[in-house]
Design an enzyme around this catalytic site. Structure first.
Site, PDB file in Angstrom:
ATOM      1  N   HIS A 248      16.983  38.044  39.184  1.00 42.61           N
ATOM      2  CA  HIS A 248      16.006  37.217  38.466  1.00 42.61           C
ATOM      3  C   HIS A 248      16.758  36.420  37.396  1.00 42.61           C
ATOM      4  CE1 HIS A 248      12.329  35.690  37.058  1.00 42.61           C
ATOM      5  NE2 HIS A 248      11.848  36.717  36.375  1.00 42.61           N
TER       6      HIS A 248
ATOM      7  N   HIS B 172      16.024  28.464  46.729  1.00 45.05           N
ATOM      8  CA  HIS B 172      14.859  28.732  45.888  1.00 45.05           C
ATOM      9  C   HIS B 172      13.765  29.310  46.764  1.00 45.05           C
ATOM     10  CE1 HIS B 172      11.471  28.033  43.144  1.00 45.05           C
ATOM     11  NE2 HIS B 172      12.359  27.913  42.181  1.00 45.05           N
TER      12      HIS B 172
ATOM     13  N   ASP C   6      19.821  27.274  38.064  1.00 48.65           N
ATOM     14  CA  ASP C   6      20.923  28.017  37.462  1.00 48.65           C
ATOM     15  C   ASP C   6      22.287  27.351  37.628  1.00 48.65           C
ATOM     16  OD1 ASP C   6      19.322  30.163  36.537  1.00 48.65           O
ATOM     17  OD2 ASP C   6      19.275  31.000  38.561  1.00 48.65           O
TER      18      ASP C   6
END
Length: 334
Positions: free
Chosen positions: A173, A214, A269
């Site tokens: 996460h 994703h 990220d």
């Protein structure tokens, strides 16, 4: 203004913006006792554990038991808490600047942190962008769901948010942004041929290619796109930024060779770690704390909605998992 939007469902006008900033400033001072707790924590503890304990400490030292007040108090106190976590973990416990609560949230953090030989204007820009891009998320992700679930049992905002931070801290996460920068640092070259060799080797060795894919999106994450645009403005020649630009070209092409991968494109990220690293925040173990800082506003706003506003003010019922008899076929309804 974005925090106002999350709590009020509309952007403020000039007067509302000024009033809201003044309100946050009036809430910003940490209660007595929080720093005493930080002094006792082990320096080797992960920053996310410090953040969870820090949020619990804020609640133990000062809880109003009013959902909205506690949520806004927490938002207002996060910059100072974040800066102190950095300083106490690093042993920089003397000559800590006073917290000028009249300044912006990000300015207060940067001044508390008080790093030397950094461009504080660039640092503020990167952190401000990071916070806006990470503040809110649908309620189905692990950390938001966890925070709202805890709050549904009428635990305090602080207990709920500490639980949300614990959920965020896992490598599948929020801690993926830490792993992503560590991955970028391993690449070692921005040459596209070398980057492709590295990516293919990681796949061959059964290791993940961080910063891509994703669970919901099928295109490049627009939050990644925004961060690439920022990087082009502030650090186009930074070596790590050049590496992530090469990865942005190479990795989707290589990953798309596997037809099981639905979205091989860059996610949020991929760029955040390189930008934080460029402005002087070199230790990737802290990166998830910025994610947590941002998400405090979004999760807090959702908790207030569920506890105060929904069902004509009665709030949503306690979260409970639904159980099905063994062998019963489950049917998904759109």
């Amino acid at each position: 203004d974005i925090i106002y939007l999350l709590f009020n469902k509309e952007l403020p006008n000039t007067e509302q913006s000024a009033q809201f900033k003044a309100d946050l400033s009036s809430r910003a001072t940490l209660p007595n006792g929080v720093e005493d707790i930080l002094k006792t924590l082990p320096k080797h503890g992960h920053p996310m554990d410090w953040l969870s304990i820090g949020i619990h400490s804020l609640g133990m030292c000062d809880t109003t038991e009013n959902w909205l007040d506690d949520a806004l108090n927490l938002v207002a106190r996060m910059p100072r808490l974040m800066g102190l976590i950095f300083r106490y973990r690093e042993g920089r416990t003397t000559n800590i600047p006073d917290d000028d609560v009249s300044k912006s949230l990000v300015e207060r953090f940067v001044e508390t942190l008080d790093l030397t030989n950094v461009d504080k204007v660039k640092m503020s820009k990167v952190i401000s962008t990071y916070l806006v891009l990470h503040m809110d998320h649908g309620g189905g992700n692990l950390s938001t769901f966890t925070g709202k679930s805890i709050a549904s049992g009428k635990a305090t905002v602080y207990s709920a948010m500490a639980g949300a931070m614990n959920a965020l801290s896992g490598p599948l996460h929020g801690r993926a942004n830490q792993s992503c920068l560590e991955f970028v640092l391993k690449v070692g070259s921005s040459d596209e041929n070398e980057v492709e060799k590295f990516v293919r080797n990681e796949l061959a060795e059964g290791r993940p290619v961080f910063g891509f894919g994703h669970a919901v999106l099928s295109v490049e994450d627009p939050r990644a796109t925004a961060q690439f645009e920022l990087g082009e403005k502030i650090c186009p020649e930074d070596e790590n930024f050049k590496i992530i630009k090469a990865l942005r070209k190479v990795a989707p092409r290589v990953l798309s060779e596997n037809k099981k991968i639905r979205n091989p494109n860059a996610n949020v990220d991929i760029a955040s770690g390189a930008l934080l690293h460029h402005v002087g925040l070199k230790d990737p173990t802290y990166y998830t704390t910025f994610f947590g800082w941002a998400r405090v506003a979004g999760i807090g706003a959702q908790i207030v909605d569920e506890r105060v506003n929904m069902r004509s003010g009665k709030g949503v019922p306690i979260y409970r998992p639904k159980y099905f008899p063994e062998g019963q076929q489950l049917r998904h309804v759109e």
